[in-house]
Design an enzyme around this catalytic site. Sequence first.
Site, PDB file in Angstrom:
ATOM      1  N   GLN A  97       0.844  -1.201   0.000  1.00 25.56           N
ATOM      2  CA  GLN A  97       0.000   0.000   0.000  1.00 25.56           C
ATOM      3  C   GLN A  97       0.878   1.248   0.000  1.00 25.56           C
ATOM      4  O   GLN A  97       0.375   2.363  -0.083  1.00 25.56           O
ATOM      5  CB  GLN A  97      -0.892   0.011   1.250  1.00 25.56           C
ATOM      6  CG  GLN A  97      -1.858  -1.156   1.313  1.00 25.56           C
ATOM      7  CD  GLN A  97      -2.452  -1.327   2.702  1.00 25.56           C
ATOM      8  OE1 GLN A  97      -3.427  -0.696   3.043  1.00 25.56           O
ATOM      9  NE2 GLN A  97      -1.830  -2.159   3.518  1.00 25.56           N
ATOM     10  N   ASN A  98       2.189   1.047   0.112  1.00 25.78           N
ATOM     11  CA  ASN A  98       3.091   2.203   0.206  1.00 25.78           C
ATOM     12  C   ASN A  98       3.394   2.765  -1.177  1.00 25.78           C
ATOM     13  O   ASN A  98       3.447   2.033  -2.167  1.00 25.78           O
ATOM     14  CB  ASN A  98       4.400   1.785   0.885  1.00 25.78           C
ATOM     15  CG  ASN A  98       4.153   1.336   2.309  1.00 25.78           C
ATOM     16  OD1 ASN A  98       3.084   1.598   2.867  1.00 25.78           O
ATOM     17  ND2 ASN A  98       5.124   0.663   2.898  1.00 25.78           N
ATOM     18  N   ASP A 100       6.223   4.628  -1.552  1.00 23.48           N
ATOM     19  CA  ASP A 100       7.584   5.154  -1.377  1.00 23.48           C
ATOM     20  C   ASP A 100       8.662   4.456  -2.208  1.00 23.48           C
ATOM     21  O   ASP A 100       9.812   4.920  -2.256  1.00 23.48           O
ATOM     22  CB  ASP A 100       7.978   5.141   0.109  1.00 23.48           C
ATOM     23  CG  ASP A 100       7.893   3.754   0.759  1.00 23.48           C
ATOM     24  OD1 ASP A 100       8.125   2.751   0.060  1.00 23.48           O
ATOM     25  OD2 ASP A 100       7.612   3.698   1.973  1.00 23.48           O
ATOM     26  N   HIS A 115      -1.499   1.456  -4.244  1.00 23.59           N
ATOM     27  CA  HIS A 115      -1.968   2.838  -4.073  1.00 23.59           C
ATOM     28  C   HIS A 115      -1.159   3.843  -4.888  1.00 23.59           C
ATOM     29  O   HIS A 115      -1.131   5.025  -4.548  1.00 23.59           O
ATOM     30  CB  HIS A 115      -1.954   3.214  -2.579  1.00 23.59           C
ATOM     31  CG  HIS A 115      -2.971   2.464  -1.773  1.00 23.59           C
ATOM     32  ND1 HIS A 115      -3.002   2.462  -0.394  1.00 23.59           N
ATOM     33  CD2 HIS A 115      -4.012   1.688  -2.167  1.00 23.59           C
ATOM     34  CE1 HIS A 115      -4.015   1.711   0.021  1.00 23.59           C
ATOM     35  NE2 HIS A 115      -4.626   1.224  -1.027  1.00 23.59           N
ATOM     36  N   CYS A 126      -7.291  14.976 -18.570  1.00 22.04           N
ATOM     37  CA  CYS A 126      -6.956  14.191 -19.768  1.00 22.04           C
ATOM     38  C   CYS A 126      -6.181  12.927 -19.372  1.00 22.04           C
ATOM     39  O   CYS A 126      -6.008  12.633 -18.194  1.00 22.04           O
ATOM     40  CB  CYS A 126      -6.191  15.035 -20.794  1.00 22.04           C
ATOM     41  SG  CYS A 126      -4.448  15.299 -20.424  1.00 22.04           S
ATOM     42  N   CYS A 145      -2.759  20.415 -21.293  1.00 20.34           N
ATOM     43  CA  CYS A 145      -4.167  20.647 -21.665  1.00 20.34           C
ATOM     44  C   CYS A 145      -4.774  21.789 -20.847  1.00 20.34           C
ATOM     45  O   CYS A 145      -5.916  22.174 -21.071  1.00 20.34           O
ATOM     46  CB  CYS A 145      -4.988  19.371 -21.502  1.00 20.34           C
ATOM     47  SG  CYS A 145      -5.421  18.975 -19.792  1.00 20.34           S
ATOM     48  N   ASN A 208       3.434  -6.856  13.497  1.00 27.08           N
ATOM     49  CA  ASN A 208       2.951  -5.530  13.886  1.00 27.08           C
ATOM     50  C   ASN A 208       3.131  -5.396  15.396  1.00 27.08           C
ATOM     51  O   ASN A 208       2.739  -6.305  16.129  1.00 27.08           O
ATOM     52  CB  ASN A 208       1.457  -5.390  13.513  1.00 27.08           C
ATOM     53  CG  ASN A 208       0.999  -3.954  13.464  1.00 27.08           C
ATOM     54  OD1 ASN A 208       1.259  -3.193  14.383  1.00 27.08           O
ATOM     55  ND2 ASN A 208       0.324  -3.594  12.392  1.00 27.08           N
TER      56      ASN A 208
END
Length: 240
Positions: A97-98, A100, A115, A126, A145, A208
Amino acid sequence: MYEQIENQVKSAKKVVFVTGAGISQESGIPTFRGKDGLWRNYDAMKLATIDAFYDNPKLVWEWYNERRQNIFNSEPNLGHKAIAELENFVKVFVLTQNIDGLHQKAGSSNVLELHGSIVKIKCTVCDFKDELLTEFSNLPPLCKCGNILRPDVVWFGEGLPQDVWQEAIIQASSCDVMIIAGTSLVVSPANTLPIYAKQNNAVLIEINPDETIMSSDMDLSIRSTSAVALPELISIFKKQ
Ligand code: APR
């Protein structure tokens, strides 16, 4: 601690990682939730929205520019490096999900950025997409544009890039071990990936320091940081 999963881990043909902001925390990149999730007193959760961007595109661009600088000055930590090293022993996919790029910088070859990426930009109107090679002097930057350019990342309420997401489901559904590191698992649809793995009878391992909303679904929860726990966990594969 690893006895209960050791045999399954050793015989695994494919290991899939699901990672989030916590895996880069020890590289000096703040997480989103909790005490870290503030920038200039703005809540990161409120800035990462399409509404915040249209309300104040300059402010949101300044936030991304600062984060990009921080990321460019950061190095992968022992957690990212352990994942990259595991490729020498077994097939590995990283569903992150990073934004970086630190998994790639550590040497991982199969990284799906769910992401988006902090080095990519796109037009709000556009089809223009590009890599951001130099900083813009005027914010918000404009597309040829005439419309505003934005970071090519996924904000709250937006869909994931469908090709990337479909590939993530395929990898999650076909792994033998899923290691979920540094994510609160509160953001959908990334937090459904462990369910796809479980349907394939994969072993689920969470890394975690804190409990998450899916801890009770895990086969093993390692309450430690990823830079400490991942090198230890990966050493099981080397003992084969
Ligand atoms: N090692 C492992 N885990 C850690 C560490 C560490 N050193 N430090 C913190 N954590 C854990 C926290 O306990 C928390 O559960 O990492 C998790 C980070 O959670 P979030 O900040 O919610 O990040 P993440 O899960 O990646 O957020 C998902 O939400 O804001 C959006 O799009 C953004 O990709 C992001 C998504």
